[in-house]
Design a protein around this motif. Structure first.
Motif, short mmCIF file in Angstrom:
data_model
loop_
_atom_site.label_atom_id
_atom_site.label_comp_id
_atom_site.label_asym_id
_atom_site.label_seq_id
_atom_site.Cartn_x
_atom_site.Cartn_y
_atom_site.Cartn_z
N ARG A 1 45.13 33.97 38.48
CA ARG A 1 45.65 35.08 37.70
C ARG A 1 44.63 35.55 36.68
O ARG A 1 43.74 34.80 36.32
CB ARG A 1 46.94 34.64 36.97
CG ARG A 1 48.09 34.46 37.92
CD ARG A 1 49.26 33.71 37.33
NE ARG A 1 50.25 33.53 38.39
CZ ARG A 1 51.21 34.41 38.66
NH1 ARG A 1 51.37 35.49 37.91
NH2 ARG A 1 52.04 34.22 39.66
N LEU A 2 44.76 36.77 36.23
CA LEU A 2 43.92 37.29 35.16
C LEU A 2 44.82 37.74 34.03
O LEU A 2 45.85 38.32 34.30
CB LEU A 2 43.09 38.49 35.64
CG LEU A 2 41.76 38.21 36.35
CD1 LEU A 2 40.97 39.51 36.49
CD2 LEU A 2 40.91 37.16 35.66
N PRO A 3 44.42 37.56 32.75
CA PRO A 3 43.19 36.92 32.29
C PRO A 3 43.08 35.45 32.70
O PRO A 3 44.08 34.81 32.99
CB PRO A 3 43.30 37.02 30.76
CG PRO A 3 44.50 37.86 30.45
CD PRO A 3 45.28 38.01 31.66
N HIS A 4 41.83 34.97 32.69
CA HIS A 4 41.56 33.53 32.83
C HIS A 4 41.85 32.94 31.47
O HIS A 4 41.08 33.10 30.54
CB HIS A 4 40.09 33.35 33.22
CG HIS A 4 39.63 31.93 33.20
ND1 HIS A 4 38.50 31.53 32.51
CD2 HIS A 4 40.13 30.82 33.77
CE1 HIS A 4 38.32 30.22 32.68
NE2 HIS A 4 39.30 29.77 33.43
N LYS B 1 38.83 38.37 30.71
CA LYS B 1 38.99 39.01 32.02
C LYS B 1 37.65 39.38 32.62
O LYS B 1 37.53 39.61 33.81
CB LYS B 1 39.79 40.32 31.85
CG LYS B 1 41.27 40.17 32.11
CD LYS B 1 41.92 41.52 32.30
CE LYS B 1 42.36 42.12 30.99
NZ LYS B 1 43.28 43.25 31.12
#
Lengths: 251, 204
Positions: free
Chosen positions: B117-120, B149
């Motif tokens: 997923r984003l953000p990390h 991101k």
């Protein structure tokens, strides 16, 4: 590898920390500062601190108190409750918060989240979504500490706010708060499938197994309060358990 | 040690200042490039978007002074998160924006792989690929706290100090001489983060 986070949540009442059931029946659970110090000492992954009366009393959280708590905290700190203006976010960051949690204000002014993201970046803005189910089983969003129905579908709300740029979402089912019977896995799963953002499952954890269930439903992080306040279970114990189940945690 | 923290608007400056003080430095949050001459170290923090940050640096009169401090005066410097990214030649967030051009590279959006997923956001291992004083006395491949991101796509392999595994792998620490950049937040990375800040303060 990215680790699954275990996040204790601390609720600020008028005199120290509280914990209730279903956003009600608040019990005093001690002073805030020693709790933050202990969690910092135990090297938790992250902390969430929410002022449960701020929105109701139409004020911001107590910046001096947040500053005092933040000075004992060398892990990420999210602060929420009464976050309704850009100035409040600025003050909270100045006080030592790293992220802010927005809930009620996101319903009141559609530009607020957009502006907050533009000014402080996605990484700083966490959206809180509190839900209940109606008799047909449909989920609806609630604001103002669970007291006001917004008539909004949480999935649509999450998608809208993902487009606005929020960085993470904390989801909780009000009816499970403080019950220690497990998270609402249905809404956690629905949300995790619908949006690409990290989801933090909250409300309902009573045993380590509950944490695992939420993670298996797509939560990137799990939050708990009662479990750590009222039982012998600890964030460290939770990690030990999760690791034995093949979940990657920070040691 | 007097550590200048560049204040160009927003950011978790209080967290950064606190960590520096705990690590034994004196933190000076500064709005004025004139303060650089009083500083033994410079920290460029940063949260938010690349173009906004560059705009704010220009607006605050920081750009020329920082480039001079880094390239001519050789003051030890540490860019944190967006502050690391600003050291690059340019950023690709919302169109192309020139950066400070201290360390060759460009800043691009991460491409999440299946199940990512984003953000990390969260704790991830930082794997050292090159010996550096910056990581002295920290555990090898220790976990640090990330939230971003975009990532630094380094032009020169030699500038890469450490990498991390996410979105196909990315650069989590870089160096050019006395200028360092870290994609994670040492100020929020508990014991290892504080040790890294101590190591930085011991330079120069």
């Amino acid at each position: 590898m990215l680790k699954t986070r275990i996040i204790p949540t601390l609720l600020l009442g008028n005199f120290g920390l509280v914990k209730g059931e279903r956003f009600d029946a608040w019990r005093q659970v001690g002073a805030a500062l020693p709790a933050v110090e202990v969690y910092n000492l135990r090297d938790v992954d992250e902390l969430i601190i929410l002022d449960i009366n701020a929105t109701k009393e139409m004020r911001a959280p107590d910046f001096d108190l947040i500053s005092e708590l933040a000075s004992s905290c060398f892990v990420p700190l999210t602060v929420g409750g009464g976050v309704a203006t850009i100035e409040t976010i600025q003050e909270l960051l100045r006080a030592g918060a790293d992220k802010v949690l927005i809930n009620t204000a996101a319903y009141r002014d559609e530009r607020f989240v957009l502006e907050a993201v533009r000014k402080f970046g996605s990484q700083c803005i966490v959206l809180g979504i509190d839900v209940r189910r109606d008799i047909s089983g449909a989920y609806f969003c609630y604001s103002e500490s669970g007291s006001k129905s917004e008539g909004v579908d949480p999935i649509q709300w999450a998608l809208l706010n993902e487009a606005r740029g929020v960085g993470e979402i904390v989801i909780q089912n009000i009816e499970l708060d403080g019950m220690m019977t497990g998270y609402d896995l249905i809404i956690t799963n629905l949300l995790a499938s619908a949006v690409a953002l990290p989801i933090i499952a909250s409300a309902g954890a009573g045993q380590y197994q509950h944490l695992l269930q939420a993670i298996e439903c797509g939560a990137m992080a799990v939050s708990a309060a009662s479990m750590f306040h009222f039982t012998e279970q600890t964030p460290g114990g939770a990690k030990f358990y999760l690791e034995s189940k093949g979940i990657s945690v920070r040691k | 040690m007097k550590v200048l923290i560049v204040d160009y608007g927003m950011g978790n400056l209080a967290s950064v200042a606190r960590a520096i003080e705990v690590a034994g430095g004196r933190a000076m949050i500064s709005l004025s490039p004139m303060d650089i001459k009083k500083a033994s170290h410079i920290v460029l923090p940063g949260v938010g978007a690349f173009p906004d940050a560059m705009h704010a640096l220009h607006h605050g009169g920081w750009v020329e002074s920082l480039i001079e401090a880094f390239n001519v005066q050789c003051i030890p410097a540490l860019g944190i998160c967006l502050g690391m990214q600003l050291l690059a030649d340019y950023g690709e967030e919302h169109g192309i924006t020139p950066g400070l051009g201290i360390i060759g590279g460009r800043v691009c959006q991460m491409v999440p792989q299946a199940g990512e997923r984003l953000p990390h956001v969260g704790w991830n291992e930082v794997i050292q690929v090159k010996q550096s004083e910056l990581f002295a006395r920290t555990e090898p491949s220790a976990d640090y706290y990330f939230v971003h991101k975009y990532h630094f796509n380094a032009a020169n392999q030699e500038s890469i100090l450490a990498t991390s595994n996410y979105a196909g792998g990315f650069v989590s620490a870089i160096q050019r001489e006395h200028v360092f950049g870290v994609q994670f937040h040492p100020e929020k990375s508990s014991k290892n983060g504080l040790q890294l800040i101590r190591n930085f303060l011991a330079m120069g």
